[in-house]
Design a protein around this motif. Structure first.
Motif, short mmCIF file in Angstrom:
data_model
loop_
_atom_site.label_atom_id
_atom_site.label_comp_id
_atom_site.label_asym_id
_atom_site.label_seq_id
_atom_site.Cartn_x
_atom_site.Cartn_y
_atom_site.Cartn_z
N PRO A 122 0.83 -1.21 0.00
CA PRO A 122 0.00 0.00 0.00
C PRO A 122 0.86 1.26 0.00
O PRO A 122 1.88 1.34 0.68
N GLY A 123 0.43 2.22 -0.80
CA GLY A 123 1.16 3.48 -0.88
C GLY A 123 2.17 3.52 -2.02
O GLY A 123 2.57 4.60 -2.45
N TRP A 124 2.58 2.37 -2.51
CA TRP A 124 3.52 2.30 -3.63
C TRP A 124 2.74 2.27 -4.94
O TRP A 124 1.65 1.72 -5.01
N SER A 125 3.32 2.88 -5.98
CA SER A 125 2.67 2.89 -7.29
C SER A 125 3.71 2.86 -8.39
O SER A 125 4.91 3.11 -8.14
N LEU A 126 3.25 2.57 -9.57
CA LEU A 126 4.12 2.61 -10.74
C LEU A 126 4.13 4.04 -11.25
O LEU A 126 3.09 4.64 -11.49
N ASP A 127 5.31 4.60 -11.38
CA ASP A 127 5.49 5.97 -11.85
C ASP A 127 6.41 5.91 -13.07
O ASP A 127 7.64 5.90 -12.91
N GLY A 128 5.82 5.79 -14.24
CA GLY A 128 6.62 5.61 -15.46
C GLY A 128 7.27 4.24 -15.43
O GLY A 128 6.60 3.22 -15.39
N ASP A 129 8.59 4.24 -15.40
CA ASP A 129 9.33 2.97 -15.40
C ASP A 129 9.92 2.66 -14.02
O ASP A 129 10.89 1.92 -13.91
N ARG A 130 9.33 3.25 -12.96
CA ARG A 130 9.84 3.04 -11.61
C ARG A 130 8.67 2.80 -10.66
O ARG A 130 7.55 3.20 -10.93
N ILE A 131 8.97 2.16 -9.52
CA ILE A 131 7.98 2.12 -8.45
C ILE A 131 8.35 3.23 -7.47
O ILE A 131 9.53 3.55 -7.29
N ALA A 132 7.34 3.84 -6.87
CA ALA A 132 7.58 5.03 -6.06
C ALA A 132 6.63 5.10 -4.88
O ALA A 132 5.53 4.54 -4.91
N ARG A 133 7.08 5.83 -3.88
CA ARG A 133 6.25 6.09 -2.69
C ARG A 133 6.77 7.33 -2.00
O ARG A 133 7.97 7.60 -1.99
N SER A 134 5.86 8.07 -1.37
CA SER A 134 6.21 9.20 -0.52
C SER A 134 5.68 8.94 0.88
O SER A 134 4.62 8.32 1.05
N TYR A 135 6.43 9.40 1.86
CA TYR A 135 6.06 9.27 3.27
C TYR A 135 5.99 10.65 3.90
O TYR A 135 6.79 11.53 3.57
N ARG A 136 5.08 10.83 4.84
CA ARG A 136 5.01 12.02 5.68
C ARG A 136 5.51 11.64 7.06
O ARG A 136 5.22 10.55 7.56
N LEU A 137 6.25 12.57 7.66
CA LEU A 137 6.78 12.34 9.00
C LEU A 137 6.46 13.53 9.88
O LEU A 137 6.02 14.57 9.39
N GLY A 138 6.73 13.40 11.18
CA GLY A 138 6.35 14.43 12.14
C GLY A 138 7.26 15.64 12.18
O GLY A 138 6.88 16.67 12.72
N SER A 139 8.45 15.53 11.62
CA SER A 139 9.39 16.65 11.66
C SER A 139 10.47 16.46 10.59
O SER A 139 10.60 15.37 10.01
N HIS A 140 11.23 17.51 10.40
CA HIS A 140 12.35 17.41 9.46
C HIS A 140 13.39 16.42 9.99
O HIS A 140 13.95 15.63 9.21
N PHE A 141 13.64 16.44 11.27
CA PHE A 141 14.63 15.52 11.85
C PHE A 141 14.21 14.07 11.63
O PHE A 141 15.03 13.23 11.27
N ALA A 142 12.93 13.77 11.84
CA ALA A 142 12.44 12.40 11.63
C ALA A 142 12.59 11.99 10.17
O ALA A 142 12.96 10.86 9.86
N ALA A 143 12.31 12.92 9.26
CA ALA A 143 12.46 12.62 7.83
C ALA A 143 13.92 12.37 7.49
O ALA A 143 14.24 11.42 6.76
N ALA A 144 14.82 13.18 8.03
CA ALA A 144 16.26 13.00 7.77
C ALA A 144 16.74 11.66 8.33
O ALA A 144 17.55 10.97 7.70
N ALA A 145 16.25 11.29 9.50
CA ALA A 145 16.64 10.00 10.10
C ALA A 145 16.17 8.85 9.22
O ALA A 145 16.90 7.86 9.04
N LEU A 146 14.97 8.95 8.66
CA LEU A 146 14.48 7.91 7.77
C LEU A 146 15.36 7.81 6.52
O LEU A 146 15.69 6.70 6.08
N VAL A 147 15.77 8.93 5.98
CA VAL A 147 16.66 8.92 4.80
C VAL A 147 17.95 8.18 5.13
O VAL A 147 18.41 7.35 4.34
N VAL A 148 18.53 8.45 6.28
CA VAL A 148 19.78 7.77 6.67
C VAL A 148 19.54 6.27 6.80
O VAL A 148 20.37 5.46 6.33
N HIS A 149 18.44 5.88 7.38
CA HIS A 149 18.14 4.46 7.55
C HIS A 149 17.92 3.78 6.19
O HIS A 149 18.42 2.68 5.95
N ILE A 150 17.21 4.46 5.29
CA ILE A 150 17.02 3.92 3.94
C ILE A 150 18.36 3.79 3.23
O ILE A 150 18.63 2.78 2.56
#
Length: 101
Positions: free
Chosen positions: A19-47
């Protein structure tokens, strides 16, 4: 053994399990919302850590309180493969721990 592209049916079937993932042209894609910029940055590092473990990397975008991914397999001609779904599944497992929705 070369990595084979998935059929459109296989992609659709696999996306129905992510759920939340979709086909975007020739790629699969998803966006996430987080509670803060710090939380988003931490998710990027983990990914990024997971991507290095898998040796498979997405286009990863950090917004103020959001993270977006788009991925395909360059070594398979820029098509969607099982590797992309492996990465997506791993991201889905870790995202809730960062408060992502």
């Amino acid at each position: 053994m070369p990595i084979e592209p998935l059929s459109q049916k296989d992609i659709a079937d696999r996306l129905s399990e992510l759920p939340g993932w979709s086909l975007d042209g020739d790629r699969i894609a998803r966006s996430y919302r987080l509670g803060s910029h710090f939380a988003a940055a931490a998710l990027v590092v983990h990914i990024a850590q997971v991507q290095d473990e898998l040796d498979h990397h997405s286009d990863l975008t950090l917004g103020y309180d959001s993270v977006s991914l788009a991925v395909n397999t360059h070594s398979a001609g820029g098509t969607v493969t099982e590797k992309d779904f492996e990465l997506a599944g791993r991201v889905e497992e870790l995202a809730p721990g960062h408060g992502a929705s």
